[in-house]
Design an enzyme around this catalytic site. Structure first.
Site, PDB file in Angstrom:
ATOM      1  CB  CYS A  45      67.261 -47.908 -59.171  1.00  0.00           C
ATOM      2  SG  CYS A  45      67.971 -48.131 -57.528  1.00  0.00           S
TER       3      CYS A  45
ATOM      4  CG  HIS B 173      64.893 -52.410 -62.374  1.00  0.00           C
ATOM      5  ND1 HIS B 173      65.848 -51.453 -62.644  1.00  0.00           N
ATOM      6  CD2 HIS B 173      64.680 -52.373 -61.027  1.00  0.00           C
ATOM      7  CE1 HIS B 173      66.194 -50.845 -61.513  1.00  0.00           C
ATOM      8  NE2 HIS B 173      65.510 -51.388 -60.526  1.00  0.00           N
TER       9      HIS B 173
ATOM     10  CD  GLU C 164      61.569 -55.597 -64.466  1.00  0.00           C
ATOM     11  OE1 GLU C 164      61.945 -54.853 -65.385  1.00  0.00           O
ATOM     12  OE2 GLU C 164      62.344 -56.068 -63.595  1.00  0.00           O
TER      13      GLU C 164
ATOM     14  CE  LYS D 268      69.646 -53.479 -61.968  1.00  0.00           C
ATOM     15  NZ  LYS D 268      68.890 -53.303 -63.218  1.00  0.00           N
TER      16      LYS D 268
ATOM     17  CG  HIS E 180      70.797 -52.394 -58.649  1.00  0.00           C
ATOM     18  ND1 HIS E 180      70.713 -51.411 -59.617  1.00  0.00           N
ATOM     19  CD2 HIS E 180      69.639 -52.316 -57.936  1.00  0.00           C
ATOM     20  CE1 HIS E 180      69.568 -50.787 -59.497  1.00  0.00           C
ATOM     21  NE2 HIS E 180      68.892 -51.310 -58.492  1.00  0.00           N
TER      22      HIS E 180
ATOM     23  CG  PHE F 185      64.531 -47.362 -53.222  1.00  0.00           C
ATOM     24  CD1 PHE F 185      64.013 -48.594 -53.547  1.00  0.00           C
ATOM     25  CD2 PHE F 185      65.598 -47.310 -52.326  1.00  0.00           C
ATOM     26  CE1 PHE F 185      64.523 -49.760 -53.015  1.00  0.00           C
ATOM     27  CE2 PHE F 185      66.128 -48.477 -51.786  1.00  0.00           C
ATOM     28  CZ  PHE F 185      65.592 -49.706 -52.125  1.00  0.00           C
TER      29      PHE F 185
END
Length: 424
Positions: free
Chosen positions: A179, A319, A330, A348, A353, A412
């Site tokens: 991502c 993110h 985060e 998002k 996403h 990931f």
């Protein structure tokens, strides 16, 4: 001043002056809107719901919906013959690239094509075509499998399709860091321009994973929202009731140039990519470092690369996936590194996403935020999580004066990336 933490601010390239690439073009294809202007309006107006339909191919799954790009017919834009030679993620990339190049005022028929590069990130490439062809193999036999499986499904499909469509003869590269792919692609472009390897780079991310297999796996991981009764409200970054992300499709590409190249041709500069940092958590295949030290390292590296201080950052496009762990980790890291002053958002909730495309789309939106001096709101943020220690913009877009912004991405496998963007 914020505490330095475990990674003190320092020069990451001793003896090399900071370098800022000029962003002269933006191309966006998202569920919030097709085209940069429509996408910008879409993410700024949370009262207008994006397209998050239930999909027949996902019937029976706990999450049977995703953000989709509506109102776009790739056949009409690309032509039937060209469209058949691309998976959907490549189609979206080519459409976004054409917009970005036109926005930059460039004419591919006359540019020095050997001095132009393409770098596009994607996490999964043409995964839906793999799904389709596997079904064909099991139900109809090997002789019915398409010979186009490899060129249409590989992760470099978007980069190669854009290079062919634009007639680019410089480097053409694909980035796949889950991502964070789109952000890493833009960072790679920044480095290529800095070294003088090229004059222009079309960079960003593209993704379209209408894949029953992938969504089923995400459901098993409990990574996606199961709010089936209200899909448009399912993605809710930084909200107390967040329960996972919602997959989306789209593409976001920038045209980036060496400053002297943009200046020589009299280009309009929208913003600048001033710094880039990347790191690896080396922690887990799926979970971020619980202390956020990996993304902190990437962010501090990007700040040092740009030659700016934490106090210079006025806005962060985070993110912000809408998962319980990611958002808290985060946000805690952002407060530790940047303090409480930057206005934070996650777009998002309006785009979904988009996995490997997320960094490209969100970097493009950060460029527009700098240009308009406007921070988009975080959609569906009805009950802000009191544990989130940063100021998250919600409900309405907020006007603000800021010259520096940050885009952060986590992927990931522990792939972290951060960009510092500055006002033109």
């Amino acid at each position: 001043m914020t505490a330095p933490g475990p990674f003190a601010r320092r020069s990451v390239r001793p003896g090399i002056e900071p370098f800022s690439a000029a962003v002269t073009g933006v191309g966006l294809v998202t569920a919030a809107g097709v085209g940069a202007d429509d996408a910008w309006r879409g993410v700024c107006d949370t009262a207008v719901a994006p397209s998050v339909p239930h999909l027949p191919e996902l019937d029976g799954l706990p999450c049977d919906f995703m953000y989709t790009v509506d109102g776009l017919d790739p056949k009409a834009v690309l032509g039937v013959a060209a469209q058949r030679l691309m998976d959907r993620f490549s189609q979206l990339a080519v459409i976004a690239a054409r917009e970005a190049v036109a926005d930059a005022g460039l004419d591919p028929s006359v540019w020095d094509s050997g001095r132009v590069a393409v770098v596009i990130g994607s996490a999964h490439g043409g995964l839906p075509f793999y799904d389709e062809q596997h079904t064909t193999l099991t139900e109809r036999g090997a002789r019915r499998v398409s010979p186009k499986l490899a060129p249409l499904s590989v992760v470099n499909g978007a980069a190669s399709s854009v290079a062919m469509d634009l007639g680019v003869h410089g480097p053409s590269q694909a980035v796949s860091t889950a991502c964070s792919s789109g952000t890493v692609a833009i960072g790679t472009a920044h480095q290529m321009l800095r070294t003088g390897a090229c004059d222009i780079v079309v960079a960003g991310g593209a993704e379209s994973v209408r894949s029953r297999l992938l969504i089923a796996s995400a459901c098993q991981m409990r990574a996606v929202s199961t709010r089936r009764d209200d899909p448009t409200a399912a993605c809710r970054p930084f909200d107390t009731h967040r329960d996972g992300f919602v997959v989306g499709e789209g593409a976001g590409l920038l045209v980036m140039e060496r400053p002297e190249h943009a200046r020589a041709r009299g280009a309009t500069v929208r913003a600048r990519v001033a710094g880039y940092g990347a790191s690896s958590d080396a922690h887990s295949a799926v979970a971020p470092d619980p202390d956020g030290l990996g993304i902190e390292r990437a962010l501090r590296t990007a700040l040092a690369d740009a030659g700016v201080d934490a106090s210079d950052i006025g806005h962060v496009n985070a993110h912000g996936t809408s998962t319980v762990a990611n958002d808290l980790i985060e946000a805690t890291m952002l407060r530790r590194v940047l303090g409480e002053h930057p206005l934070v958002t996650s777009t998002k909730a309006m785009t979904g996403h988009t996995l490997g495309a997320a960094g490209g789309i969100e970097a493009a939106l950060t460029v527009l935020a700098l240009q308009h001096q406007l921070v988009p709101p975080t959609g569906n943020l009805d009950a802000p999580d009191p544990a989130i220690p940063v100021e998250v913009v919600s409900k309405e877009a907020r006007h603000a004066a800021f010259d520096c912004a940050v885009k952060t991405s986590l992927g990931f496998g522990g792939h972290n990336a951060a960009l510092v963007l500055t006002r033109a």
